[in-house]
Design a protein around this motif. Structure first.
Motif, PDB file in Angstrom:
ATOM      1  N   ARG A 252       0.709  -1.291  -0.021  1.00 52.25           N
ATOM      2  CA  ARG A 252      -0.004   0.079  -0.008  1.00 52.25           C
ATOM      3  C   ARG A 252       0.877   1.181   0.039  1.00 52.25           C
ATOM      4  O   ARG A 252       0.506   2.387  -0.589  1.00 52.25           O
TER       5      ARG A 252
ATOM      6  N   MET B 287       2.307   1.821  -3.514  1.00 53.71           N
ATOM      7  CA  MET B 287       1.060   2.537  -4.431  1.00 53.71           C
ATOM      8  C   MET B 287       1.120   3.975  -4.028  1.00 53.71           C
ATOM      9  O   MET B 287       0.642   4.733  -5.027  1.00 53.71           O
TER      10      MET B 287
ATOM     11  N   VAL C 296       3.446   2.017  -8.719  1.00 46.56           N
ATOM     12  CA  VAL C 296       1.886   1.384  -8.209  1.00 46.56           C
ATOM     13  C   VAL C 296       1.891  -0.089  -8.751  1.00 46.56           C
ATOM     14  O   VAL C 296       1.512  -0.957  -8.232  1.00 46.56           O
TER      15      VAL C 296
ATOM     16  N   ALA D  96       1.673  -3.665  -6.434  1.00 46.17           N
ATOM     17  CA  ALA D  96       0.397  -4.613  -6.801  1.00 46.17           C
ATOM     18  C   ALA D  96       0.922  -6.069  -6.754  1.00 46.17           C
ATOM     19  O   ALA D  96       0.363  -6.927  -6.236  1.00 46.17           O
TER      20      ALA D  96
END
Length: 141
Positions: free
Chosen positions: A6, A9, A50, A54
């Motif tokens: 997280r 991201m 990002v 993931a």
């Protein structure tokens, strides 16, 4: 390093935003071509973070090695955008003959940008190698 995916991201979206904002300032840089490069570095490196976020939970490395991969990825992406932006502001030609287009900066500016690009190149490759190693098929079993 819980919730690291997280955080990656979040940093990716922040860097993406910095890249977009850099695009608004392109015309005011000493080297407009390098300004475009800085804009693209921010946007592309943000997207990279990002994407890395993931897949981060699939990266199987010892905790200390995974931390090195994390910090080198952050350093490589943010500093790439920053050094490219500085090169645009200074109008340097360091390690970028295509975007230099007849520009050059003061010797200290050229040295700073060269050192920045060299450090980014080394560390982002190291990060990519570590992440690839952590994503190999044997690491997942």
């Amino acid at each position: 390093m819980q919730d690291t995916n997280r955080r990656l991201m979040w940093h990716g979206m922040l860097l993406f935003l910095l890249g977009l904002l850099t695009g608004f300032a392109e015309g005011s840089f000493a080297n407009v071509r390098m300004g475009l490069a800085a804009h693209l570095e921010g946007v592309m490196n943000g997207i990279f973070l990002v994407a890395l976020g993931a897949v981060w939970n699939e990266v199987n490395l010892p905790p200390q090695t995974k931390a090195i991969a994390y910090w080198t990825a952050l350093y490589g992406t943010y500093v790439n955008w920053l050094v490219t932006t500085l090169a645009a502001v200074f109008g340097t030609a360091a390690l970028s003959p295509i975007t230099a287009a007849g520009h050059s900066g003061q010797p200290w500016q050229e040295s700073l940008v060269t050192a920045g690009f060299l450090s980014v190149g080394l560390l982002i490759v190291a990060s990519a190698v570590l992440v690839l190693w952590g994503l190999r098929a044997r690491a997942l079993s």
